[in-house]
Design a protein around this motif. Structure first.
Motif, short mmCIF file in Angstrom:
data_model
loop_
_atom_site.label_atom_id
_atom_site.label_comp_id
_atom_site.label_asym_id
_atom_site.label_seq_id
_atom_site.Cartn_x
_atom_site.Cartn_y
_atom_site.Cartn_z
N LEU A 1 1.97 -0.94 -13.49
CA LEU A 1 2.30 -0.53 -12.12
C LEU A 1 1.16 -0.91 -11.20
CD1 LEU A 1 3.84 3.04 -12.59
CD2 LEU A 1 5.04 1.00 -11.81
N ILE A 2 1.51 -1.55 -10.11
CA ILE A 2 0.52 -1.90 -9.08
C ILE A 2 1.02 -1.35 -7.75
CG2 ILE A 2 -0.70 -3.75 -7.90
CD1 ILE A 2 -0.18 -5.54 -10.30
N ALA A 3 0.18 -0.58 -7.09
CA ALA A 3 0.51 -0.08 -5.75
C ALA A 3 -0.59 -0.56 -4.79
CB ALA A 3 0.58 1.44 -5.75
N LEU A 4 -0.18 -1.02 -3.61
CA LEU A 4 -1.15 -1.46 -2.61
C LEU A 4 -0.49 -1.47 -1.24
CD1 LEU A 4 -1.68 -5.33 -2.93
CD2 LEU A 4 0.26 -4.11 -3.87
N PRO A 5 -1.29 -1.30 -0.19
CA PRO A 5 -0.72 -1.35 1.16
C PRO A 5 0.00 -2.65 1.41
CG PRO A 5 -2.96 -0.50 1.20
CD PRO A 5 -2.74 -1.02 -0.19
N GLU B 1 3.21 13.64 5.32
CA GLU B 1 1.98 14.38 5.02
C GLU B 1 1.05 13.61 4.10
OE1 GLU B 1 5.30 15.92 2.26
OE2 GLU B 1 5.03 15.41 4.38
N MET B 2 1.59 12.53 3.49
CA MET B 2 0.73 11.74 2.61
C MET B 2 0.02 10.63 3.38
SD MET B 2 3.04 11.38 -0.79
CE MET B 2 3.69 12.82 -1.63
N GLY B 3 0.36 10.52 4.62
CA GLY B 3 -0.28 9.48 5.40
C GLY B 3 0.71 8.42 5.77
N PRO B 4 0.63 7.84 6.97
CA PRO B 4 1.60 6.85 7.42
C PRO B 4 1.41 5.52 6.67
CG PRO B 4 -0.19 7.01 8.99
CD PRO B 4 -0.46 8.07 7.97
N GLY B 5 2.47 4.75 6.66
CA GLY B 5 2.36 3.40 6.12
C GLY B 5 3.28 3.15 4.96
N ARG C 1 1.52 8.93 -7.16
CA ARG C 1 0.08 9.10 -7.33
C ARG C 1 -0.67 7.81 -7.00
NH1 ARG C 1 -3.72 7.93 -10.88
NH2 ARG C 1 -2.28 6.90 -12.34
N LEU C 2 -0.13 6.69 -7.49
CA LEU C 2 -0.78 5.41 -7.23
C LEU C 2 -0.71 5.04 -5.76
CD1 LEU C 2 0.45 3.30 -10.30
CD2 LEU C 2 -1.75 4.43 -10.02
N ALA C 3 0.46 5.32 -5.13
CA ALA C 3 0.62 4.97 -3.72
C ALA C 3 -0.35 5.74 -2.83
CB ALA C 3 2.06 5.23 -3.29
N VAL C 4 -0.50 7.03 -3.11
CA VAL C 4 -1.44 7.84 -2.33
C VAL C 4 -2.86 7.29 -2.46
CG1 VAL C 4 -2.52 10.13 -2.16
CG2 VAL C 4 -0.04 9.91 -2.43
N GLU C 5 -3.20 6.92 -3.71
CA GLU C 5 -4.55 6.37 -3.94
C GLU C 5 -4.71 5.03 -3.23
OE1 GLU C 5 -8.44 6.37 -5.58
OE2 GLU C 5 -6.92 7.92 -5.23
N ALA C 6 -3.65 4.21 -3.22
CA ALA C 6 -3.72 2.91 -2.56
C ALA C 6 -3.91 3.07 -1.05
CB ALA C 6 -2.45 2.10 -2.85
N LEU C 7 -3.20 4.05 -0.46
CA LEU C 7 -3.37 4.29 0.97
C LEU C 7 -4.77 4.83 1.28
CD1 LEU C 7 0.05 5.81 2.12
CD2 LEU C 7 -0.91 3.58 2.72
N ARG C 8 -5.27 5.66 0.37
CA ARG C 8 -6.59 6.25 0.59
C ARG C 8 -7.70 5.21 0.52
NH1 ARG C 8 -10.91 8.11 -2.03
NH2 ARG C 8 -10.10 7.47 -4.06
#
Length: 822
Positions: free
Chosen positions: A640-644, A677-681, A598-605
Motif C-alpha cells: 500500500l502506498i499513500a501520498l498527496p 477533521e483529518m485535514g483537507p486534500g 492510517r496511511l493517508a493521514v500520515e501522508a497528509l501530515r
C-alpha cells in the motif's frame, strides 16, 4: 554359417560414400515419410554390412552378427536418429578379437558424427540382460539382422519373444508403470504447445509400448488409425531433425513454422492439429489397451482361486448389471445389452455415454464401435430424451472426460455436433490455457457440473459451458461467431426459442463479467449499467456468473483466484441490484479501509509517500476446499502506498517496483477524500499485489526512499531500467504480438477508459504511466492484471481540469501510448 548377402558398390562402402549418399537422400524432396526412412535404413544397412564383413575378416571372427534394435530395428531412422546396434557373437572367438571387431565397426560410425547406442553380447548375455532391464528387452523385441550369422539372430529373437510372452504377467505391469511415470514427467502430447514427440504421453514411446503389448499375445491395441498416427509423429520428427540439424524430439515454438513448411503444411497451427490428432489416437489406444491388459491380468489372478473353490471345469461368468435401457455393466465396462438393436435406437449412444459417465465406468471399445457403425443419426431437432442424456453426460463431473474421448475417437461427437470438428484438436497459443479448444470446452462443462446447485437452469449452464468457445477457429471475434453457432446447435438439440436466446447470450458474453470486473471501475455507475443492459435478467446473470467461474477454472491456474472471484462477485451483486430495480448511485468518495486511512493521514501530515508491506494469501477458489486448507500459503505481498495527489505518481511508483525486481500481479490506483477533521486534500492510494522476481523482498524504507527520489526527479528510472536491460538482455523466444491500446467508449461517465494489452515485461507499467504523463492526461484510477505472459491494464484518465477527453483526443492518447510501448 548362413550369412546375409551384401551387394554394395565399392565406392559406396566407405564412410565418404555413405555420407554422400545419406546427404543426397535427406535432401531429396521427392521422397519423404516412410519411403525415406526405409531408404535411410537400407542405405545404413548396406554400409554397416560392408564394414562388418571387412572387420570380421581382419579380426578373424566367425559366428557373429550385427543386429539393429529399437527404432533402427523397426526401420524408423529419422535424419538424426541414434543407431541402436548389438554386436552378437557365439562366444567362440577370444575377447581381444571381439574387441577388435567392435572397434572396426563403432569408430567409423563415430567418425561420421552419428550417434550410436551399442552393446556387445552373446545370446546368453543378451537374454540375461533383457531379463534384468525392461528397456533392453523392449529393444530386442524389434531386433533385425543387418549382417552376419542369421541363425544366431533368429535364435535370439525366438528366445526373447518366448521370454516376453512367458513373463507377460510380470513384465506388462512394469511397462505400464514405466509409461505412467513418463507421462507424469512429460505431460500429454495432445495438449502441449511445445510437445516432446517421443516421450510425452501419446507419443512415439507409447506407440512402441503398444507394439510390445501386442507381441505378448495378452492383449492388442485398437489398430484403426494407429499406423497413420505413428507415421504422422515420425514425419514431424523427420522434419524437425532436418530443420534444426539436431537430434531433438521437442517441437519448440520457434521451429514450428519451419517444420510445417518442410511438411508442406499451411502453418504451425495446422501442424499442431495434425500432431495432436495423432497423439490423441495413440493415447486412446493406450487407454483401451492397458484397460484390457489389467482386466486379463486380474482374471488370471482370480481364476486359479475360483477353480479351487468351485471345482475344475467351472468358469463363472461375470454378472451383467443393467444401467439404462439397452445398456449394462459387464466386467467393469459399459457394454450394450444382448438384445439391443442400435439401428432402431438413435438415442442409444448418448444414453450409453451418460450411463457410463454417471457410474464412473469406461465405455467398452466394442460398444462404441458398434454404436458408431450401426446407429442412425438423431432427428433434428433432437427428441427430449436425447437432450436430457447429453445434459446428464455433461453433468457427471470428471468421469465425463474419458467417456467423451471414447465417443470422439470413433467419430460420434462430430456426428452429433458437426460444428465440433472446427475446434477439435485446435491449439491455443496462450500460456494461460492448459488445454486445446475442444478439451477446454469439456473441462469447462466438468467445472460447471460442480456449480449446478447455484443456478436455476443447470441444463443451460452445462450446454453453454460446452459451447462457449465454439467460435474459435472462425475469423473475427470468437464470441460473436460463437453466438451464431450456439444458436444453431441449441436449436438442433431441441431447446425452445427462449432457452436458445439465453444460451446464445451466455456464449456471446462469456467474458463480460471477468473483463469488466478486472478492468473497469466498479464504483462507476456506467460500468454496472452497461453489464445490466447486456444481461437483462437475474436468471441470465446467475448463469453467466457460474459460467465465468467454470470457464476460468477450466482455463488454467493463472485465470482464476480468490481475488478475481471476489471482483466478479462484487460486480454481480451490483448488477443484480440494478436488475431488481435499484438505480445505480453516483459514487461517493472512496471510504478508505482502516489501514488506508492510517496511511493517508500520515501522508497528509508528512506531505510525502507512506508505504506498508504485508503478506497476502491467495489461492484459486475450489482448490482450498478440495485440499482442506483453512489457511492457504501466502503467494504474494500487498503493498500500500499513500501520498498527496500529484503528477507522475503511477510511472514513478511502477518504475521503483521494476528497479527492485518486483513483479506486479495486480494493481489498483484510486483517489480517496478524507473526512474534514483529518485535514483537507485528496490522497492517492495505490494497492499493489507484488512478488519478488529474484531473492527476498526489499524493505519498505528503501522503496519509500527511491519513490521520493523518483517523484522529485533525482532518480532517473528510465535510464536505470535501460542500463539494466543492456547489461542483462532478456532472452528472446517467440516473437510476441505487438501491443494494442484502445479506447473503451461509453465505459465510464466520469473518465476516459484506455485499455492496454501487451506482453508482460519489467517496467511495462512504468512505460504506460510515463506515456500518459507525457500525453498530458491525468490518471484517475488504474486496474492492472497479468494473465500468464500477457498484461491487461485499464487506466481511467481525464484532462488536466478533470473533464473527459474528446473522442479525437482519446484516440490520439491511445496511439501515443501504443507507440511508446513498441
Amino acid at each position: 554359417m548362413t550369412s546375409l548377402e551384401v551387394t554394395t558398390d565399392a565406392e559406396d562402402s566407405g564412410p565418404s560414400g555413405y555420407a554422400a549418399a545419406r546427404l543426397h537422400l535427406l535432401t531429396e524432396k521427392e521422397r519423404s515419410g516412410p519411403p525415406r526412412r526405409a531408404a535411410l535404413a537400407g542405405l545404413t544397412d548396406r554400409w554397416l554390412a560392408a564394414l562388418f564383413g571387412t572387420a570380421c575378416q581382419e579380426a578373424g571372427v566367425r559366428g557373429a552378427a550385427l543386429v539393429a534394435v529399437g527404432g533402427y530395428g523397426r526401420g524408423e531412422l529419422s535424419p538424426r536418429s541414434d543407431l541402436d546396434l548389438l554386436l552378437l557373437h557365439d562366444g567362440s572367438a577370444g575377447s581381444g578379437a571381439i574387441a577388435t571387431l567392435a572397434d572396426r565397426i563403432w569408430y567409423p560410425v563415430w567418425d561420421l558424427g552419428l550417434a550410436l547406442d551399442h552393446s556387445v553380447r552373446t545370446p546368453g548375455e543378451a537374454r540375461k540382460t533383457a531379463g534384468e532391464d525392461l528397456k533392453v528387452q523392449l529393444g530386442l523385441l524389434d531386433a533385425r539382422p543387418v549382417a552376419g550369422d542369421l541363425g544366431l539372430v533368429s535364435a535370439l529373437r525366438t528366445t526373447v519373444l518366448a521370454d516376453w510372452r512367458n513373463q507377460a504377467t510380470k513384465r506388462l505391469p512394469e511397462l505400464d508403470e514405466l509409461c505412467r511415470e513418463r507421462a507424469e514427467r512429460q505431460g500429454e502430447l495432445q495438449f502441449l504447445l511445445e510437445p516432446d514427440l517421443k516421450e510425452a504421453r501419446g507419443g512415439l514411446r507409447d506407440a512402441t509400448a503398444l507394439r510390445a503389448v501386442a507381441a505378448s499375445w495378452l492383449a492388442d491395441a485398437p489398430r484403426e488409425g494407429l499406423a497413420e498416427a505413428r507415421r504422422t509423429l515420425l514425419d514431424a520428427r523427420d522434419a524437425l531433425h532436418l530443420v534444426t540439424g539436431r537430434a531433438t524430439d521437442r517441437l519448440a515454438l520457434q521451429e514450428q513454422d519451419q517444420v510445417a513448411a518442410e511438411l508442406g503444411l499451411l502453418d504451425a497451427d495446422t501442424l499442431l492439429r495434425q500432431v495432436y490428432e495423432a497423439a490423441r489416437t495413440v493415447s486412446y489406444a493406450t487407454d483401451v489397451t492397458w484397460r484390457e491388459v489389467n482386466r486379463v491380468l486380474k482374471a488370471r489372478s482370480v481364476r486359479p482361486r475360483l477353480r479351487a473353490m468351485l471345482g475344475a471345469g467351472r468358469r463363472p461368468e461375470p454378472e451383467r448389471t443393467p444401467l439404462a435401457e439397452g445398456v449394462v455393466e459387464f466386467d467393469g465396462e459399459v457394454v450394450l445389452a444382448r438384445t439391443v438393436k442400435p439401428e432402431r435406437d438413435p438415442v442409444l449412444p448418448l444414453r450409453a455415454a451418460a450411463a457410463a459417465a454417471q457410474n464412473g465406468l469406461p465405455l467398452s471399445l466394442h460398444a462404441v464401435r458398434r454404436l458408431a457403425a450401426a446407429t442412425r443419426p438423431l432427428p433434428v431437432p433432437w427428441p427430449a430424451e436425447a437432450r436430457e442424456e447429453l445434459v446428464t453426460l455433461l453433468g457427471a463431473g470428471e468421469s465425463t472426460v474419458a467417456v467423451w474421448e471414447a465417443l470422439e475417437a470413433e467419430g460420434l461427437i462430430t456426428r452429433l455436433l458437426p460444428d465440433w470438428e472446427r475446434v477439435r484438436c485446435r491449439p491455443q497459443r496462450n500460456a494461460v490455457h492448459t488445454w486445446t479448444v475442444d478439451r477446454h470446452l469439456v473441462e469447462a462443462a466438468v467445472k460447471a457440473s460442480a456449480l449446478t446447485r447455484r443456478v436455476h437452469r443447470p441444463d443451460l449452464l452445462l450446454v453453454a459451458a460446452l459451447l462457449h468457445d465454439i467460435g474459435k477457429g472462425w475469423p473475427g471475434d470468437h464470441s460473436v461467431a460463437g453466438e451464431t453457432i450456439a444458436k444453431d446447435v441449441a436449436t438442433r438439440i431441441g431447446f425452445d426459442r427462449a432457452d436458445v436466446a439465453v444460451i446464445a447470450t451466455l456464449v456471446r458474453h462469456h467474458l463480460l463479467l471477468i473483463e469488466t470486473a478486472t478492468r473497469r471501475d466498479l464504483d462507476d455507475p456506467a460500468t454496472v449499467a452497461s453489464v445490466a443492459a447486456v444481461v437483462k435478467s437475474p436468471g441470465t446473470l446467475e448463469l453467466l456468473h457460474a459460467l465465468t467461474e467454470a470457464d476460468a477454472l477450466a482455463t488454467g491456474p493463472a485465470a482464476w483466484s480468490t481475488w478475481r472471484g471476489s471482483l466478479v462477485t462484487d460486480l454481480v451483486k451490483r448488477v443484480a441490484g440494478v436488475l431488481a430495480g435499484e438505480a445505480p448511485e453516483e459514487p461517493e468518495p472512496t471510504a478508505p479501509s482502516a489501514e488506508q486511512e492510517r496511511l493517508a493521514v500520515e501522508a497528509l501530515r508528512t506531505g510525502g509517500p507512506v508505504l506498508s508491506l504485508h503478506a497476502q494469501a491467495d489461492q484459486p477458489q475450489g482448490e482450498r476446499e478440495e485440499d482442506g486448507e483453512d489457511e492457504p500459503e501466502p503467494v504474494g505481498v500487498e503493498l500500500l502506498i499513500a501520498l498527496p495527489d500529484q503528477p507522475r505518481v503511477l510511472p514513478a511508483a511502477a518504475g521503483v517496483l521494476a528497479l527492485h525486481r518486483l513483479t506486479v500481479r495486480a494493481a489498483d490506483l484510486s483517489a480517496v477524500e478524507l473526512p474534514g477533521e483529518m485535514g483537507p486534500g485528496s490522497v492517492l492510494v495505490l494497492n499493489w499485489r507484488v512478488a519478488a522476481a529474484f531473492g527476498s523482498l526489499p524493505q519498505a524504507a528503501r522503496l519509500r526512499a527511491d519513490l521520493v527520489r523518483a517523484l522529485d526527479g533525482s532518480l532517473d528510472i528510465a535510464s536505470r531500467l535501460a542500463e539494466r536491460e543492456a547489461a542483462y538482455p532478456r532472452r528472446r523466444g517467440v516473437q510476441a504480438p505487438p501491443p494494442r491500446v484502445t479506447v473503451a467508449s461509453a465505459a465510464s461517465r466520469h473518465a476516459t477508459v484506455i485499455e492496454v494489452r501487451a506482453q508482460d515485461a519489467p517496467g511495462l507499467l512504468h512505460r504506460i504511466g510515463h506515456a500518459l504523463e507525457t500525453a498530458g492526461v491525468r490518471v484517475r484510477s488504474a486496474h492492472v492484471s497479468t494473465l500468464g505472459a500477457n498484461a491487461v491494464d485499464t487506466v481511467y484518465v481525464t484532462a488536466a481540469d478533470g473533464s473527459m477527453l474528446s473522442d479525437t483526443r482519446a484516440a490520439d492518447v491511445a496511439r501515443e501510448v501504443e507507440q511508446a510501448l513498441r
